[in-house]
Design a protein around this motif. Structure first.
Motif: not given
Length: 457
Positions: A210-216
């Motif tokens: 939960f909560g990734i923004r653009e960083q995976v």
């Protein structure tokens, strides 16, 4: 005796003196409504049945009384004729007496049957009443047990928050409580998260992020060997939607792995609902509401009154969120190997649901970033009352204990905006798991390894 038997009834069961509905009121109120409905149906039935048998018994008793009077009258006539020598009349009267005696015996038997039926009906009502009383007693016992459990939980939370007594360590959340023998520093969201590989279910693991923004990076790593996990990512942020649907090579790569990595356009929360999330740093959204008016100590009058400095209001978004328990049911998952939370302040509401619903019992590890907390002024930076409460509940209710913490004190935000607002927002990263199995301990060839602090500045 007949009249007393026919008219004896008992009132419906009532709760004990002084009893009040508690535990939210809903279950007790529903129970009371069911009891009222039960008696509203059953009482008229019993009353009508009683009335029918009562009238029947009275009628039988009246007929029997009339026959008895006729018998006495005929007996007197028979004795008179016998004394005066009227043989023919006496024989006729004997036949009449015999017929009356047969009628009397018959009516007596019918009366006894009616009384027996009336007694059986009374016994049936008493049995039904006893069953209802037992049911009511069981409900009362359940209410008392639920109240005792709630009081115990509240006492536990209070002790943890205040650092009260033997069970209330003020520094509980800054300590490691269970060891990890095979430790891995997994990168994600600009930080490293402690991941324990003791008992890790390789190639058969489900991960919720939960909560990734653009960083995976975190989720992508766990889809690869040796993990081979199925990763489900959740983020309702507009920035995440734009990135996933844009020209990013990483996003395009993930879209080609639908069986291993999937993105959902809703976030995590306490329940399935639409909530207000506000514009946050780095283009994200957060549950946190900034102060829009703060005192400006550089602009004060001679009388000592300072003017306010106005900050730009946060842009508001109405976005959907789901509870972890609800998501697991919809996706058909009965076990989650790793739950990672970086949700800019919503972790508290998510954890509340995980603990209250019992969904945390289906999760093996929780890796999370703590946001927006303060320390206990009595003890200093490493005493965090609200974290102590969650640590205590995760252990008691979920069997999850902290095996790694980024920094016992956390770190403060260095953003100028927060400083201008007079805010000291602190952050930290922590990881929780169940105690390792004996096999994992035996397989460990070296003690736990911790990596260097990195505040992400």
């Amino acid at each position: 005796i007949i009249i007393m038997t026919a008219t004896t009834t008992t009132s419906p069961p009532r709760p004990p003196a002084g009893h009040k509905s508690t535990t939210g009121g809903s279950s007790s109120l529903s129970s009371n409504k069911k009891n009222l409905k039960f008696w509203a149906i059953l009482l008229p039935y019993f009353l009508i049945t009683y009335l029918f048998f009562y009238i029947h018994v009275i009628q039988r008793a009246s007929i029997r009384g009339e026959i008895q009077q006729d018998l006495h009258h005929h007996y007197r006539q028979h004795d008179l004729l016998k004394n005066t020598g009227g043989k023919k009349e006496s024989l006729a009267l004997q036949k009449s007496l015999k017929a009356l005696e047969e009628d009397y015996q018959k009516e007596t038997e019918e009366l006894q049957k009616s009384i027996q039926l009336l007694q059986e009906q009374q016994q049936l009502q008493q049995q039904q009443q006893r069953k209802q009383e037992i049911h009511t007693t069981n409900q009362d016992d359940e209410i008392i047990t639920a109240l005792q459990n709630q009081i115990s939980v509240l006492q536990h939370k209070l002790d943890a928050y205040l650092g009260w007594g033997q069970d209330g360590d003020p520094f509980y959340s800054s300590k490691v409580h269970t060891p990890c023998h095979k430790f891995h520093a997994a990168q994600g969201s600009g930080h490293a998260y402690g991941l324990c590989l003791d008992d890790f279910p390789y190639l058969n693991c489900v991960v919720y992020e939960f909560g990734i923004r653009e960083q995976v990076e975190f989720g992508m790593e766990l889809t690869e060997e040796p993990y081979g996990c199925e990763v489900h990512a959740f983020d309702p942020s507009p920035i995440t939607k734009a990135w996933y649907n844009g020209p990013s090579p990483t996003a395009m790569k993930l879209q080609r792995k639908p069986g291993k990595w999937k993105l959902y356009d809703y976030g995590g929360g306490f329940a399935d609902e639409t909530i207000t999330l506000r514009e946050y740093n780095w283009g994200q959204v957060s549950i946190y509401h900034y102060p829009e008016s703060v005192i400006n100590p550089q602009n004060c009058t001679v009388s000592g009154h300072c003017r306010y400095h106005k900050h730009k209001a946060q842009k508001v978004h109405q976005l959907p969120v789901r509870s972890v328990d609800s998501i697991m049911k919809e996706l058909g998952h009965d076990r989650v190997a790793v739950l990672k939370l970086d949700v800019e302040g919503s972790e508290y509401r998510m954890l509340e649901n995980l603990i209250d619903s019992g969904a945390c019992l289906k999760i093996d590890q929780i890796l999370l970033e703590w946001h927006h907390y303060d320390f206990d002024l009595r003890y200093g930076l490493s005493s965090i009352p609200i974290h102590n409460v969650f640590h205590s509940m995760l252990k008691e209710k979920c069997g999850l204990e902290q095996f790694w913490i980024h920094d016992p004190t956390g770190w403060p935000s260095n953003e100028k905006l927060y400083a201008e607002m007079g805010l000291t927002l602190r952050y930290n990263i922590a990881s929780f798991k169940r105690p390792s199995s004996a096999a994992a301990k035996e397989a460990a060839n070296k003690p736990p390894v911790f990596f260097t602090k990195n505040h992400g500045t």
